[in-house]
Design an enzyme around this catalytic site. Sequence first.
Site, PDB file in Angstrom:
ATOM      1  N   HIS A  10       0.907  -1.161   0.000  1.00 58.78           N
ATOM      2  CA  HIS A  10       0.000   0.000   0.000  1.00 58.78           C
ATOM      3  C   HIS A  10       0.936   1.200   0.000  1.00 58.78           C
ATOM      4  O   HIS A  10       1.779   1.330   0.918  1.00 58.78           O
ATOM      5  CB  HIS A  10      -0.909  -0.042   1.245  1.00 58.78           C
ATOM      6  CG  HIS A  10      -1.869   1.096   1.380  1.00 58.78           C
ATOM      7  ND1 HIS A  10      -3.222   0.922   1.613  1.00 58.78           N
ATOM      8  CD2 HIS A  10      -1.663   2.440   1.345  1.00 58.78           C
ATOM      9  CE1 HIS A  10      -3.819   2.112   1.714  1.00 58.78           C
ATOM     10  NE2 HIS A  10      -2.889   3.045   1.555  1.00 58.78           N
ATOM     11  N   HIS A  33       3.243   4.225   0.361  1.00 58.13           N
ATOM     12  CA  HIS A  33       3.583   5.050   1.530  1.00 58.13           C
ATOM     13  C   HIS A  33       4.892   5.765   1.260  1.00 58.13           C
ATOM     14  O   HIS A  33       5.768   5.251   0.567  1.00 58.13           O
ATOM     15  CB  HIS A  33       3.684   4.202   2.800  1.00 58.13           C
ATOM     16  CG  HIS A  33       4.555   2.991   2.660  1.00 58.13           C
ATOM     17  ND1 HIS A  33       4.121   1.824   2.039  1.00 58.13           N
ATOM     18  CD2 HIS A  33       5.835   2.767   3.025  1.00 58.13           C
ATOM     19  CE1 HIS A  33       5.099   0.937   2.051  1.00 58.13           C
ATOM     20  NE2 HIS A  33       6.156   1.488   2.638  1.00 58.13           N
ATOM     21  N   HIS A  36       8.090   7.281   3.209  1.00 55.04           N
ATOM     22  CA  HIS A  36       8.813   7.360   4.475  1.00 55.04           C
ATOM     23  C   HIS A  36       9.355   8.781   4.634  1.00 55.04           C
ATOM     24  O   HIS A  36       9.979   9.310   3.695  1.00 55.04           O
ATOM     25  CB  HIS A  36      10.029   6.425   4.470  1.00 55.04           C
ATOM     26  CG  HIS A  36       9.700   4.965   4.355  1.00 55.04           C
ATOM     27  ND1 HIS A  36       9.693   4.100   5.430  1.00 55.04           N
ATOM     28  CD2 HIS A  36       9.377   4.197   3.279  1.00 55.04           C
ATOM     29  CE1 HIS A  36       9.393   2.873   5.022  1.00 55.04           C
ATOM     30  NE2 HIS A  36       9.209   2.902   3.724  1.00 55.04           N
TER      31      HIS A  36
HETATM   32  P1  AMP Z   1       8.388  -0.691   3.004  1.00 59.86           P
HETATM   33  O1  AMP Z   1       9.565  -1.596   3.143  1.00 59.86           O
HETATM   34  O2  AMP Z   1       8.695   0.574   2.239  1.00 59.86           O
HETATM   35  O3  AMP Z   1       7.164  -1.412   2.487  1.00 59.86           O
HETATM   36  O4  AMP Z   1       8.074  -0.165   4.462  1.00 59.86           O
HETATM   37  C1  AMP Z   1       7.060  -0.655   5.258  1.00 59.86           C
HETATM   38  C2  AMP Z   1       7.226   0.025   6.587  1.00 59.86           C
HETATM   39  O5  AMP Z   1       6.033  -0.143   7.310  1.00 59.86           O
HETATM   40  C3  AMP Z   1       8.360  -0.551   7.436  1.00 59.86           C
HETATM   41  O6  AMP Z   1       9.287   0.492   7.765  1.00 59.86           O
HETATM   42  C4  AMP Z   1       7.644  -1.098   8.675  1.00 59.86           C
HETATM   43  O7  AMP Z   1       8.390  -0.906   9.851  1.00 59.86           O
HETATM   44  C5  AMP Z   1       6.359  -0.297   8.662  1.00 59.86           C
HETATM   45  N1  AMP Z   1       5.207  -0.945   9.288  1.00 59.86           N
HETATM   46  C6  AMP Z   1       4.741  -2.195   9.066  1.00 59.86           C
HETATM   47  N2  AMP Z   1       3.650  -2.433   9.811  1.00 59.86           N
HETATM   48  C7  AMP Z   1       3.413  -1.298  10.502  1.00 59.86           C
HETATM   49  C8  AMP Z   1       2.419  -0.909  11.444  1.00 59.86           C
HETATM   50  N3  AMP Z   1       1.456  -1.738  11.839  1.00 59.86           N
HETATM   51  N4  AMP Z   1       2.478   0.343  11.960  1.00 59.86           N
HETATM   52  C9  AMP Z   1       3.453   1.190  11.585  1.00 59.86           C
HETATM   53  N5  AMP Z   1       4.405   0.892  10.695  1.00 59.86           N
HETATM   54  C10 AMP Z   1       4.393  -0.347  10.166  1.00 59.86           C
HETATM   55 ZN    ZN Z   2      -4.354  -0.796   1.439  1.00 61.04          ZN
END
Ligand code: AMP
Ligand code: ZN
Length: 102
Positions: free
Chosen positions: A94, A96, A98
């Site tokens: 999904h 996002h 950072h």
């Molecule tokens: P990506 O590798 O760009 O898909 O990053 C996904 C990010 O989502 C990682 O840095 C995880 O630590 C973070 N993440 C996964 N689950 C959660 C959650 N429930 N709440 C907050 N952050 C999350």
């Molecule tokens: Zn979603």
Amino acid sequence: MTDCIFCKIANGEFGTEFIYEDEKTVVFKDINPKAPVHLLVVPKVHVENLNELEDRELMADLLCAVKKAAKKVGLNSYRLQVNTGKEAGQEVMHLHIHILGK
Ligand code: AMP
Ligand code: ZN
């Protein structure tokens, strides 16, 4: 999407604290921070990643949310990361953005 963790978070299903929220986006803390300040900017609508994002207005809204969230937490200096695709390290399918800052 029913089985998507960020859809659930954006829907408020886990009671996650939002650093910033508007009509189209939410911003919350990364659960596993890789910097002293690590926020995630997430569209409320399910979009798999940047390659699938065609709504130009939402693109702009996401960057506006970046600026507003950074300002709200007092970050003047930060970097952005948008992992797009599994090979680039995208784990949550999904979109996002950072926000990483000190
Ligand atoms: P990506 O590798 O760009 O898909 O990053 C996904 C990010 O989502 C990682 O840095 C995880 O630590 C973070 N993440 C996964 N689950 C959660 C959650 N429930 N709440 C907050 N952050 C999350
Ligand atoms: Zn979603």
